[in-house]
Design an enzyme around this catalytic site. Sequence first.
Site, mmCIF file in Angstrom:
data_model
loop_
_atom_site.group_PDB
_atom_site.id
_atom_site.type_symbol
_atom_site.label_atom_id
_atom_site.label_comp_id
_atom_site.label_asym_id
_atom_site.label_seq_id
_atom_site.Cartn_x
_atom_site.Cartn_y
_atom_site.Cartn_z
ATOM 1 N N GLU A 1 11.071 -4.589 2.959
ATOM 2 C CA GLU A 1 11.199 -6.067 2.608
ATOM 3 C C GLU A 1 10.639 -6.287 1.266
ATOM 4 O O GLU A 1 11.199 -6.961 0.337
ATOM 5 C CB GLU A 1 10.523 -6.825 3.855
ATOM 6 C CG GLU A 1 10.963 -6.863 5.154
ATOM 7 C CD GLU A 1 10.359 -5.752 5.987
ATOM 8 O OE1 GLU A 1 10.043 -4.771 5.644
ATOM 9 O OE2 GLU A 1 10.421 -6.128 7.438
ATOM 10 N N LYS B 1 11.861 -0.448 12.702
ATOM 11 C CA LYS B 1 12.258 -0.199 11.176
ATOM 12 C C LYS B 1 13.244 1.001 11.188
ATOM 13 O O LYS B 1 14.188 0.875 10.584
ATOM 14 C CB LYS B 1 10.798 0.384 10.628
ATOM 15 C CG LYS B 1 9.792 -0.444 10.352
ATOM 16 C CD LYS B 1 8.694 0.034 9.407
ATOM 17 C CE LYS B 1 7.647 -0.841 9.614
ATOM 18 N NZ LYS B 1 6.389 -0.306 8.616
ATOM 19 N N GLY C 1 -3.773 -2.208 6.182
ATOM 20 C CA GLY C 1 -3.283 -3.295 5.615
ATOM 21 C C GLY C 1 -3.985 -4.602 6.196
ATOM 22 O O GLY C 1 -4.018 -5.498 5.331
ATOM 23 N N ARG C 2 -4.016 -4.959 7.581
ATOM 24 C CA ARG C 2 -4.446 -6.089 8.237
ATOM 25 C C ARG C 2 -5.980 -6.112 7.888
ATOM 26 O O ARG C 2 -6.545 -7.115 8.247
ATOM 27 C CB ARG C 2 -4.190 -5.768 9.602
ATOM 28 C CG ARG C 2 -4.726 -4.753 10.471
ATOM 29 C CD ARG C 2 -4.113 -4.687 11.641
ATOM 30 N NE ARG C 2 -4.503 -3.419 12.647
ATOM 31 C CZ ARG C 2 -3.738 -2.270 12.219
ATOM 32 N NH1 ARG C 2 -2.602 -2.239 11.510
ATOM 33 N NH2 ARG C 2 -3.894 -1.332 13.082
ATOM 34 N N LYS D 1 0.911 -1.228 -0.061
ATOM 35 C CA LYS D 1 0.037 0.040 -0.132
ATOM 36 C C LYS D 1 0.905 1.270 0.072
ATOM 37 O O LYS D 1 0.865 2.354 -0.817
ATOM 38 C CB LYS D 1 -0.999 -0.066 1.165
ATOM 39 C CG LYS D 1 -1.699 1.119 1.240
ATOM 40 C CD LYS D 1 -2.843 1.072 2.460
ATOM 41 C CE LYS D 1 -2.318 1.760 3.664
ATOM 42 N NZ LYS D 1 -3.446 1.975 4.620
ATOM 43 N N GLU E 1 -1.851 -6.284 16.073
ATOM 44 C CA GLU E 1 -1.582 -4.939 15.602
ATOM 45 C C GLU E 1 -2.754 -3.897 15.668
ATOM 46 O O GLU E 1 -2.318 -2.566 15.741
ATOM 47 C CB GLU E 1 -1.334 -4.844 13.887
ATOM 48 C CG GLU E 1 -0.157 -3.802 13.654
ATOM 49 C CD GLU E 1 0.230 -3.970 12.078
ATOM 50 O OE1 GLU E 1 -0.430 -4.003 11.167
ATOM 51 O OE2 GLU E 1 1.440 -4.364 12.022
ATOM 52 N N HIS F 1 -1.298 -32.150 20.124
ATOM 53 C CA HIS F 1 -0.090 -32.967 20.358
ATOM 54 C C HIS F 1 1.025 -32.182 20.668
ATOM 55 O O HIS F 1 2.155 -32.548 20.392
ATOM 56 C CB HIS F 1 0.112 -34.166 19.226
ATOM 57 C CG HIS F 1 -1.074 -34.963 19.095
ATOM 58 N ND1 HIS F 1 -1.028 -36.272 19.711
ATOM 59 C CD2 HIS F 1 -2.177 -34.998 18.251
ATOM 60 C CE1 HIS F 1 -2.310 -36.964 19.124
ATOM 61 N NE2 HIS F 1 -2.973 -35.882 18.467
HETATM 62 O O1 F6P Z 1 4.780 -2.727 9.427
HETATM 63 C C1 F6P Z 1 3.520 -2.709 9.574
HETATM 64 C C2 F6P Z 1 2.852 -2.555 8.260
HETATM 65 O O2 F6P Z 1 2.617 -1.151 7.995
HETATM 66 C C3 F6P Z 1 1.439 -3.235 8.500
HETATM 67 O O3 F6P Z 1 0.594 -2.583 8.978
HETATM 68 C C4 F6P Z 1 1.183 -3.581 6.682
HETATM 69 O O4 F6P Z 1 0.407 -4.496 6.661
HETATM 70 C C5 F6P Z 1 2.563 -3.994 6.518
HETATM 71 O O5 F6P Z 1 3.523 -2.843 7.151
HETATM 72 C C6 F6P Z 1 2.965 -3.780 5.019
HETATM 73 O O6 F6P Z 1 2.702 -2.356 4.500
HETATM 74 P P1 F6P Z 1 2.583 -2.294 3.034
HETATM 75 O O7 F6P Z 1 1.397 -2.600 2.344
HETATM 76 O O8 F6P Z 1 2.515 -0.634 2.835
HETATM 77 O O9 F6P Z 1 3.862 -2.606 2.480
#
Ligand code: F6P
Length: 520
Positions: free
Chosen positions: A209, A496, A263-264, A203, A350, A381
């Site tokens: 990453e 971060k 995001g979530r 987003k 979160e 288990h």
């Molecule tokens: O690190 C937290 C976060 O902002 C989450 O809330 C989000 O789902 C994730 O990183 C990924 O964000 P993006 O879609 O902007 O890459």
Amino acid sequence: MNYTNLDQLESYKKLLGAEKKDLKKLLSKERVSSSSVKLGGDLKYNWASIPADDEIIRILQDLADEAELVEKYEEILRGKMMNPGEKRLVLHHLTRGNVLGEKVMYGEEDKEAFYSKEKAKIKDFSEKVHSGEIKGSTGKPFSTVCQIGIGGSDLGPRALYLALKGYERKMEAHFISNVDPDDAAEVIKSLDLERTLFILVSKSGTTQETLTNRDLVLAKLKETPIEGFVPNKHMVAVTSKTSPLASDKSLLASFFIDDFIGGRYSSTSAVGGVVLSLSYGYDTFSEILEGAHEEDVLSLNKDIKKNGALLDALLGVYLRNVLKYPATAILPYSQALSRFPAHLQQLDMESNGKHVNRFGKKVDYVTGPVIFGEPGTNGQHSFYQLLHQGTDIVPLQFIGFCNPQYGMDIITDGSFSQTKLNANLAAQIVAFALGKSDENPNKEFDGNRPSSLIYGSKLNAKNLGALLSHYENKVMFQGFVWNLNSFDQEGVQLGKVLAKKVLKGCEGDEVLKAYSDLLI
Ligand code: F6P
């Protein structure tokens, strides 16, 4: 009513003072059959094994009314700025339908029209990929998709994809999320790159990453020694219009969400829509939306006995704030839901893992519990020992279905595997609730360990959508009770920033050096 602390609510004070109930005495056949609420699809939520009698339920109803929980949900649906920290509306419900039937405008923009347009684009694109009208750069049809994203851009879509694996697939899907290069390496080695379509999902368009994995994938694609191979034509983006990725016109296509979808909470937007439509077809994605919308509508009911998400939320508050239980385990008796607990970890923790209320003041009560889980019977288990006999009581949320997805089953020892699965589920609920006395303390089970159950006929797309929305709305209602902003996530920032700070001059294997450098 507007309140800053929970103890300003008469109903909350009453809840704290109410007599605690003994689940062993409360649980009965009659209670099991009279304690279910209808959710979306054909799901039901049963709370028979939670130590809340009629009096507690009445107080929870008062709490819902006094704290105006449904009214706050309506404010979200009307497009009020309910994420003040980030100055954003909260519009994920609108991705699956208009719950109140009223227009939601942001300035001149009709938000429902925006999401509908994106859905139409997803439908058109996925159908063209399936028909072969859209192909890879060397002329071969795409057979596989691979989503690159992390957090909400990975967990929900991946959990939903895995949840439907028992149904016919149009394309295989893979996911790369971790910045650990082994994650990408493992996935890439299994792909036929000429036939793979990558979906870059971020987003913000700035997540370290995801951008790193994009670069790694593109570098790999560039090494492909096939004439006419154009790496960027094997990649689409899902991002917001304001993100740096939005202007990349070299990609095969771009789909948009906006800042009003957290995001979530984004699985029902293009974040989940593109990968799910490509892998299962747009109609299946639509059924997920339908189930979620049905549940969103049910979540409007002010009667907590008719609103499963609200009741689940309030019982959760009772278990957390009054009985002081620190965690909740999510236990799906369905292998297909193997990543659903991981999705709920982000969704819940979160959103509500916060110690400051939405007015910026520290709260003096506990908020979101620790969430974890695994499918049963595997978990039995593994960690159920602690759940049955450990020193902490952990409330449990069971999920189960009458029928398997594949229809492949066998009778051994007089019963089907599915019957064994559900017999274990029922046995666990009763074992946790009633326990067993024994002369040997080591073999004794105290019981009085609360649980709830969500159950349905089968894990299909509609029920899956309803299940997803049930938890989203539960978390939202709990955030309202705790007076939190459930839609920001400041707690992920510090790590971060420190990682970026120490990154320069740090070799991959120098963890201890980086660790101590940060302490100077
Ligand atoms: O690190 C937290 C976060 O902002 C989450 O809330 C989000 O789902 C994730 O990183 C990924 O964000 P993006 O879609 O902007 O890459």
